[in-house]
Design an enzyme around this catalytic site. Structure first.
Site, PDB file in Angstrom:
ATOM      1  N   GLY A  11       0.829  -1.209   0.000  1.00 19.12           N
ATOM      2  CA  GLY A  11       0.000   0.000   0.000  1.00 19.12           C
ATOM      3  C   GLY A  11       0.855   1.247   0.000  1.00 19.12           C
ATOM      4  O   GLY A  11       2.026   1.211   0.387  1.00 19.12           O
ATOM      5  N   GLY A  13       0.416   5.499   0.897  1.00 21.02           N
ATOM      6  CA  GLY A  13      -0.469   6.579   1.336  1.00 21.02           C
ATOM      7  C   GLY A  13       0.190   7.929   1.127  1.00 21.02           C
ATOM      8  O   GLY A  13       1.234   8.029   0.467  1.00 21.02           O
ATOM      9  N   ALA A  14      -0.427   8.962   1.680  1.00 15.79           N
ATOM     10  CA  ALA A  14       0.042  10.330   1.491  1.00 15.79           C
ATOM     11  C   ALA A  14       1.460  10.515   2.033  1.00 15.79           C
ATOM     12  O   ALA A  14       2.280  11.207   1.428  1.00 15.79           O
ATOM     13  CB  ALA A  14      -0.917  11.286   2.182  1.00 15.79           C
ATOM     14  N   PHE A  15       1.775   9.873   3.166  1.00 12.68           N
ATOM     15  CA  PHE A  15       3.068  10.141   3.794  1.00 12.68           C
ATOM     16  C   PHE A  15       3.969   8.931   3.913  1.00 12.68           C
ATOM     17  O   PHE A  15       4.925   8.939   4.667  1.00 12.68           O
ATOM     18  CB  PHE A  15       2.866  10.783   5.177  1.00 12.68           C
ATOM     19  CG  PHE A  15       2.478  12.217   5.061  1.00 12.68           C
ATOM     20  CD1 PHE A  15       3.401  13.163   4.643  1.00 12.68           C
ATOM     21  CD2 PHE A  15       1.184  12.628   5.346  1.00 12.68           C
ATOM     22  CE1 PHE A  15       3.049  14.490   4.505  1.00 12.68           C
ATOM     23  CE2 PHE A  15       0.809  13.949   5.216  1.00 12.68           C
ATOM     24  CZ  PHE A  15       1.745  14.897   4.795  1.00 12.68           C
ATOM     25  N   GLY A  16       3.676   7.891   3.157  1.00 11.59           N
ATOM     26  CA  GLY A  16       4.593   6.753   3.257  1.00 11.59           C
ATOM     27  C   GLY A  16       4.067   5.502   2.609  1.00 11.59           C
ATOM     28  O   GLY A  16       3.091   5.522   1.859  1.00 11.59           O
ATOM     29  N   LYS A  33       4.274  -0.122   8.454  1.00  9.60           N
ATOM     30  CA  LYS A  33       3.845   1.142   7.843  1.00  9.60           C
ATOM     31  C   LYS A  33       4.982   2.133   8.047  1.00  9.60           C
ATOM     32  O   LYS A  33       5.355   2.428   9.189  1.00  9.60           O
ATOM     33  CB  LYS A  33       2.569   1.621   8.526  1.00  9.60           C
ATOM     34  CG  LYS A  33       1.922   2.823   7.860  1.00  9.60           C
ATOM     35  CD  LYS A  33       0.528   3.019   8.436  1.00  9.60           C
ATOM     36  CE  LYS A  33      -0.095   4.306   7.944  1.00  9.60           C
ATOM     37  NZ  LYS A  33      -1.459   4.497   8.447  1.00  9.60           N
ATOM     38  N   ASP A 128     -11.964   8.233  10.657  1.00  3.83           N
ATOM     39  CA  ASP A 128     -11.793   7.945   9.225  1.00  3.83           C
ATOM     40  C   ASP A 128     -12.231   6.517   8.903  1.00  3.83           C
ATOM     41  O   ASP A 128     -11.504   5.761   8.268  1.00  3.83           O
ATOM     42  CB  ASP A 128     -10.331   8.176   8.827  1.00  3.83           C
ATOM     43  CG  ASP A 128     -10.181   8.444   7.332  1.00  3.83           C
ATOM     44  OD1 ASP A 128     -11.204   8.741   6.667  1.00  3.83           O
ATOM     45  OD2 ASP A 128      -9.056   8.350   6.824  1.00  3.83           O
TER      46      ASP A 128
HETATM   47  P1  ADP Z   1      -2.949   5.446   4.866  1.00  2.00           P
HETATM   48  O1  ADP Z   1      -2.756   6.371   6.003  1.00  2.00           O
HETATM   49  O2  ADP Z   1      -1.971   5.631   3.750  1.00  2.00           O
HETATM   50  O3  ADP Z   1      -4.386   5.368   4.403  1.00  2.00           O
HETATM   51  P2  ADP Z   1      -3.306   2.694   5.792  1.00  2.00           P
HETATM   52  O4  ADP Z   1      -2.880   2.246   7.161  1.00  2.00           O
HETATM   53  O5  ADP Z   1      -4.779   2.787   5.545  1.00  2.00           O
HETATM   54  O6  ADP Z   1      -2.537   4.028   5.471  1.00  2.00           O
HETATM   55  O7  ADP Z   1      -2.659   1.708   4.734  1.00  2.00           O
HETATM   56  C1  ADP Z   1      -2.786   1.900   3.308  1.00  2.00           C
HETATM   57  C2  ADP Z   1      -3.176   0.573   2.627  1.00  2.00           C
HETATM   58  O8  ADP Z   1      -2.190  -0.450   2.919  1.00  2.00           O
HETATM   59  C3  ADP Z   1      -4.498  -0.002   3.108  1.00  2.00           C
HETATM   60  O9  ADP Z   1      -5.633   0.540   2.468  1.00  2.00           O
HETATM   61  C4  ADP Z   1      -4.285  -1.505   2.796  1.00  2.00           C
HETATM   62  O10 ADP Z   1      -4.532  -1.790   1.441  1.00  2.00           O
HETATM   63  C5  ADP Z   1      -2.805  -1.717   3.113  1.00  2.00           C
HETATM   64  N1  ADP Z   1      -2.650  -2.122   4.541  1.00  2.00           N
HETATM   65  C6  ADP Z   1      -2.380  -1.304   5.586  1.00  2.00           C
HETATM   66  N2  ADP Z   1      -2.308  -1.967   6.742  1.00  2.00           N
HETATM   67  C7  ADP Z   1      -2.547  -3.264   6.452  1.00  2.00           C
HETATM   68  C8  ADP Z   1      -2.606  -4.490   7.243  1.00  2.00           C
HETATM   69  N3  ADP Z   1      -2.409  -4.459   8.552  1.00  2.00           N
HETATM   70  N4  ADP Z   1      -2.877  -5.642   6.589  1.00  2.00           N
HETATM   71  C9  ADP Z   1      -3.075  -5.659   5.255  1.00  2.00           C
HETATM   72  N5  ADP Z   1      -3.041  -4.567   4.451  1.00  2.00           N
HETATM   73  C10 ADP Z   1      -2.775  -3.378   5.030  1.00  2.00           C
END
Ligand code: ADP
Ligand code: MG
Length: 200
Positions: A11, A13-16, A33, A128
């Protein structure tokens, strides 16, 4: 971070970035993350550090389990449970228009409500809740609430918060109208209304 071996990126996101990793000693899979603090405004930096503190407080089968955190060279790492079924938005898209069973939707709904109750009992607002922040176990049966990136703590459960945050599609009327809100604003009614509309 040298205790872990990165398997792949799952995945962004905006900051990593979010990586699937495994422990070099125990081979246990986990998610890392990585949040880049360099270009982050002070407020967001504080929020990321808060994400760690709030996630670490939670212990519930319907909340992504926090393992550890670490700050190294302006990067913050959050190590947590890997949810092999990915996020619920991905699962919805995989259906390609085929309707979910009503029982399945209700099972996810109840589980997310239980996770949310655990958070609210600890006076924390997630702020969120949406399909991208709900994660599924390998077999898709267990739903877990994750991504505490913009969560906040209330001084007491009755306190009303005023900051307007969230993802536009999922905001409640009181947040759109800039009225004070509390935990009741963050029920996942919009997401489940949308999911139900694709089953009935
Ligand atoms: P952001 O702040 O960038 O939205 P997230 O924690 O939602 O960060 O993570 C972004 C994406 O990474 C999620 O939508 C998912 O697809 C994947 N992801 C994040 N954490 C997990 C996890 N614990 N298990 C499986 N996939 C994950
Ligand atoms: Mg997210």
């Amino acid at each position: 971070m040298d205790k872990y071996e990165i398997i792949k990126m799952i995945g962004e996101g905006a900051f990593g970035k979010v990586f699937l990793a495994k422990g070099k000693v125990d081979n246990h899979q986990s998610v890392i993350k990585e949040i880049n603090l360099t270009k982050m405004p002070v407020k967001e930096k504080e929020a990321s550090q808060k994400e760690v503190i709030l996630l670490a407080k939670m212990k519930h089968p319907n909340i992504v389990t926090f393992y550890s955190s670490l700050q190294e060279k302006n990067k913050l790492y959050i190590v947590m449970e890997y949810c092999g079924g990915g996020d619920l938005m991905r699962r919805i898209n995989m259906q390609r228009g085929v309707l979910f069973d009503e029982d399945q939707i209700l099972a996810w709904f109840v589980q997310i409500s239980l996770g949310l109750k655990h958070i609210h009992d600890r006076k924390v607002l997630h702020r969120d809740i949406k399909a991208q922040n709900i994660f599924l176990s390998n077999n898709g049966m267990v739903a877990k609430l994750g991504d505490f990136g913009i969560a906040r703590m209330l001084n007491n459960t009755m306190e009303l918060a005023r900051t307007c945050v969230g993802t536009p599609y999922y905001l409640s009327p009181e947040i759109c109208e800039n009225r004070p809100y509390n935990n009741k604003t963050y029920v996942c009614k919009y997401m489940f209304a949308w999911m139900l509309s694709s089953t009935i």
